[in-house]
Scaffold this motif. Structure first.
Motif, PDB file in Angstrom:
ATOM      1  N   SER A   1      37.361  -9.524  -9.054  1.00 17.06           N
ATOM      2  CA  SER A   1      38.354  -9.161  -8.046  1.00 17.06           C
ATOM      3  C   SER A   1      39.513  -8.329  -8.603  1.00 17.06           C
ATOM      4  O   SER A   1      40.352  -7.858  -7.840  1.00 17.06           O
ATOM      5  CB  SER A   1      38.929 -10.426  -7.392  1.00 17.06           C
ATOM      6  OG  SER A   1      39.601 -11.195  -8.366  1.00 17.06           O
ATOM      7  N   ARG A   2      39.571  -8.126  -9.903  1.00 16.20           N
ATOM      8  CA  ARG A   2      40.692  -7.399 -10.508  1.00 16.20           C
ATOM      9  C   ARG A   2      40.615  -5.928 -10.139  1.00 16.20           C
ATOM     10  O   ARG A   2      39.594  -5.284 -10.309  1.00 16.20           O
ATOM     11  CB  ARG A   2      40.645  -7.565 -12.035  1.00 16.20           C
ATOM     12  CG  ARG A   2      41.817  -7.035 -12.774  1.00 16.20           C
ATOM     13  CD  ARG A   2      43.143  -7.662 -12.424  1.00 16.20           C
ATOM     14  NE  ARG A   2      43.033  -9.050 -12.048  1.00 16.20           N
ATOM     15  CZ  ARG A   2      43.901  -9.671 -11.234  1.00 16.20           C
ATOM     16  NH1 ARG A   2      44.931  -9.058 -10.752  1.00 16.20           N
ATOM     17  NH2 ARG A   2      43.738 -10.927 -10.914  1.00 16.20           N
ATOM     18  N   TYR A   3      41.713  -5.397  -9.596  1.00 16.90           N
ATOM     19  CA  TYR A   3      41.766  -3.981  -9.247  1.00 16.90           C
ATOM     20  C   TYR A   3      41.750  -3.129 -10.511  1.00 16.90           C
ATOM     21  O   TYR A   3      42.386  -3.467 -11.510  1.00 16.90           O
ATOM     22  CB  TYR A   3      43.044  -3.654  -8.460  1.00 16.90           C
ATOM     23  CG  TYR A   3      43.080  -4.245  -7.084  1.00 16.90           C
ATOM     24  CD1 TYR A   3      42.161  -3.865  -6.125  1.00 16.90           C
ATOM     25  CD2 TYR A   3      44.046  -5.180  -6.747  1.00 16.90           C
ATOM     26  CE1 TYR A   3      42.193  -4.405  -4.852  1.00 16.90           C
ATOM     27  CE2 TYR A   3      44.098  -5.730  -5.481  1.00 16.90           C
ATOM     28  CZ  TYR A   3      43.167  -5.337  -4.533  1.00 16.90           C
ATOM     29  OH  TYR A   3      43.201  -5.874  -3.285  1.00 16.90           O
ATOM     30  N   ASP A   4      41.052  -1.995 -10.452  1.00 18.53           N
ATOM     31  CA  ASP A   4      40.995  -1.087 -11.598  1.00 18.53           C
ATOM     32  C   ASP A   4      42.386  -0.653 -12.040  1.00 18.53           C
ATOM     33  O   ASP A   4      42.669  -0.552 -13.237  1.00 18.53           O
ATOM     34  CB  ASP A   4      40.171   0.160 -11.257  1.00 18.53           C
ATOM     35  CG  ASP A   4      38.705  -0.161 -11.034  1.00 18.53           C
ATOM     36  OD1 ASP A   4      38.251  -1.239 -11.452  1.00 18.53           O
ATOM     37  OD2 ASP A   4      38.013   0.685 -10.440  1.00 18.53           O
ATOM     38  N   SER A   5      43.268  -0.405 -11.078  1.00 24.57           N
ATOM     39  CA  SER A   5      44.608   0.079 -11.421  1.00 24.57           C
ATOM     40  C   SER A   5      45.407  -0.961 -12.213  1.00 24.57           C
ATOM     41  O   SER A   5      46.295  -0.604 -12.981  1.00 24.57           O
ATOM     42  CB  SER A   5      45.379   0.479 -10.160  1.00 24.57           C
ATOM     43  OG  SER A   5      45.526  -0.621  -9.291  1.00 24.57           O
TER      44      SER A   5
ATOM     45  N   ASP B   1      40.218   7.081 -11.574  1.00 21.97           N
ATOM     46  CA  ASP B   1      39.775   6.885 -10.209  1.00 21.97           C
ATOM     47  C   ASP B   1      40.947   7.073  -9.248  1.00 21.97           C
ATOM     48  O   ASP B   1      42.108   6.981  -9.642  1.00 21.97           O
ATOM     49  CB  ASP B   1      39.223   5.450 -10.098  1.00 21.97           C
ATOM     50  CG  ASP B   1      38.472   5.225  -8.817  1.00 21.97           C
ATOM     51  OD1 ASP B   1      39.119   4.774  -7.861  1.00 21.97           O
ATOM     52  OD2 ASP B   1      37.276   5.498  -8.773  1.00 21.97           O
ATOM     53  N   VAL B   2      40.646   7.277  -7.981  1.00 21.56           N
ATOM     54  CA  VAL B   2      41.677   7.436  -6.953  1.00 21.56           C
ATOM     55  C   VAL B   2      42.604   6.215  -6.888  1.00 21.56           C
ATOM     56  O   VAL B   2      43.781   6.343  -6.569  1.00 21.56           O
ATOM     57  CB  VAL B   2      41.034   7.737  -5.580  1.00 21.56           C
ATOM     58  CG1 VAL B   2      40.247   6.540  -5.070  1.00 21.56           C
ATOM     59  CG2 VAL B   2      42.058   8.179  -4.562  1.00 21.56           C
ATOM     60  N   ALA B   3      42.099   5.043  -7.255  1.00 17.80           N
ATOM     61  CA  ALA B   3      42.931   3.830  -7.221  1.00 17.80           C
ATOM     62  C   ALA B   3      44.075   3.899  -8.224  1.00 17.80           C
ATOM     63  O   ALA B   3      45.072   3.199  -8.089  1.00 17.80           O
ATOM     64  CB  ALA B   3      42.070   2.601  -7.515  1.00 17.80           C
ATOM     65  N   ASP B   4      43.933   4.732  -9.246  1.00 12.05           N
ATOM     66  CA  ASP B   4      44.963   4.853 -10.281  1.00 12.05           C
ATOM     67  C   ASP B   4      45.999   5.922  -9.972  1.00 12.05           C
ATOM     68  O   ASP B   4      46.826   6.243 -10.812  1.00 12.05           O
ATOM     69  CB  ASP B   4      44.306   5.161 -11.626  1.00 12.05           C
ATOM     70  CG  ASP B   4      43.360   4.059 -12.056  1.00 12.05           C
ATOM     71  OD1 ASP B   4      43.745   2.889 -11.927  1.00 12.05           O
ATOM     72  OD2 ASP B   4      42.253   4.365 -12.513  1.00 12.05           O
TER      73      ASP B   4
ATOM     74  N   ALA C   1      47.790  12.636 -16.688  1.00  4.81           N
ATOM     75  CA  ALA C   1      46.929  11.760 -15.895  1.00  4.81           C
ATOM     76  C   ALA C   1      46.335  12.571 -14.750  1.00  4.81           C
ATOM     77  O   ALA C   1      47.061  13.190 -13.984  1.00  4.81           O
ATOM     78  CB  ALA C   1      47.723  10.585 -15.352  1.00  4.81           C
ATOM     79  N   LEU C   2      45.015  12.592 -14.658  1.00  9.23           N
ATOM     80  CA  LEU C   2      44.321  13.300 -13.590  1.00  9.23           C
ATOM     81  C   LEU C   2      43.581  12.287 -12.727  1.00  9.23           C
ATOM     82  O   LEU C   2      42.836  11.461 -13.232  1.00  9.23           O
ATOM     83  CB  LEU C   2      43.301  14.290 -14.167  1.00  9.23           C
ATOM     84  CG  LEU C   2      43.841  15.398 -15.061  1.00  9.23           C
ATOM     85  CD1 LEU C   2      42.686  16.161 -15.690  1.00  9.23           C
ATOM     86  CD2 LEU C   2      44.730  16.313 -14.272  1.00  9.23           C
ATOM     87  N   SER C   3      43.796  12.361 -11.426  1.00  2.00           N
ATOM     88  CA  SER C   3      43.065  11.504 -10.498  1.00  2.00           C
ATOM     89  C   SER C   3      42.963  12.226  -9.173  1.00  2.00           C
ATOM     90  O   SER C   3      43.778  13.087  -8.857  1.00  2.00           O
ATOM     91  CB  SER C   3      43.760  10.152 -10.323  1.00  2.00           C
ATOM     92  OG  SER C   3      45.023  10.327  -9.733  1.00  2.00           O
ATOM     93  N   ASP C   4      41.943  11.875  -8.419  1.00  2.00           N
ATOM     94  CA  ASP C   4      41.877  12.384  -7.060  1.00  2.00           C
ATOM     95  C   ASP C   4      43.087  11.848  -6.318  1.00  2.00           C
ATOM     96  O   ASP C   4      43.506  10.713  -6.556  1.00  2.00           O
ATOM     97  CB  ASP C   4      40.598  11.902  -6.359  1.00  2.00           C
ATOM     98  CG  ASP C   4      39.348  12.557  -6.903  1.00  2.00           C
ATOM     99  OD1 ASP C   4      39.448  13.706  -7.385  1.00  2.00           O
ATOM    100  OD2 ASP C   4      38.284  11.934  -6.847  1.00  2.00           O
ATOM    101  N   PRO C   5      43.663  12.635  -5.422  1.00  2.00           N
ATOM    102  CA  PRO C   5      44.804  12.118  -4.651  1.00  2.00           C
ATOM    103  C   PRO C   5      44.377  10.930  -3.787  1.00  2.00           C
ATOM    104  O   PRO C   5      43.325  10.960  -3.171  1.00  2.00           O
ATOM    105  CB  PRO C   5      45.220  13.291  -3.771  1.00  2.00           C
ATOM    106  CG  PRO C   5      44.579  14.486  -4.377  1.00  2.00           C
ATOM    107  CD  PRO C   5      43.363  14.013  -5.111  1.00  2.00           C
ATOM    108  N   ASN C   6      45.179   9.901  -3.783  1.00  2.00           N
ATOM    109  CA  ASN C   6      44.898   8.734  -2.968  1.00  2.00           C
ATOM    110  C   ASN C   6      45.250   9.078  -1.523  1.00  2.00           C
ATOM    111  O   ASN C   6      46.401   9.392  -1.227  1.00  2.00           O
ATOM    112  CB  ASN C   6      45.724   7.543  -3.451  1.00  2.00           C
ATOM    113  CG  ASN C   6      45.315   6.252  -2.808  1.00  2.00           C
ATOM    114  OD1 ASN C   6      44.899   6.228  -1.659  1.00  2.00           O
ATOM    115  ND2 ASN C   6      45.446   5.169  -3.541  1.00  2.00           N
TER     116      ASN C   6
END
Length: 132
Positions: A48-52, A74-77, A93-98
């Protein structure tokens, strides 16, 4: 930070690439890898731990092992704390926009990852969860 992460197996849920909810019981392996799918750091937590919530401890472990210039996540980050931590370490830090974030973030210079980098992140994600 790492000692505070729960380790006991429980129920995890996640949306897959098609948007369908996936559910499993057990734990989850969070992995930081380099280009070419070489694992650098990993941490086993409750499903259940969120990646972020694991991003900062995993980045700290990785920083002690290798020098690198960017974190592809990931987008969660996609949050200011994670982006700021990377910047303080001299990284980007590169991530897809949430999509839940304010759309104005795109207008103030938010970086979108290159297509090749997005493929690399996906290959790490395929190895990041385990069922019991």
């Amino acid at each position: 930070m790492i000692a505070d992460l729960p380790k006991a197996g429980d129920i995890g849920t996640k949306r897959n690439s098609k948007g369908d909810k996936t559910r499993w019981q057990g734990d989850k392996f969070h992995l930081a890898g380099s280009d070419g799918d070489i694992p650098i750091s990993g941490r086993l937590t409750a499903a259940s731990r969120y990646d972020s919530q694991v991003s900062l401890p995993l980045a700290a472990m990785t920083n002690r092992r290798v020098d690198y210039g960017y974190e592809l996540m990931d987008v969660a980050d996609d949050c200011s704390e994670i982006h700021q931590d990377a910047k303080s370490q001299g990284q980007v830090a590169l991530s897809d926009p949430n999509p839940r974030r304010d759309q104005a973030r795109k207008l103030v210079g938010h970086l979108d990852p290159a297509k090749e980098c997005d493929t690399q992140r996906s290959s790490v994600e395929r190895g990041s969860q385990r069922s019991l």
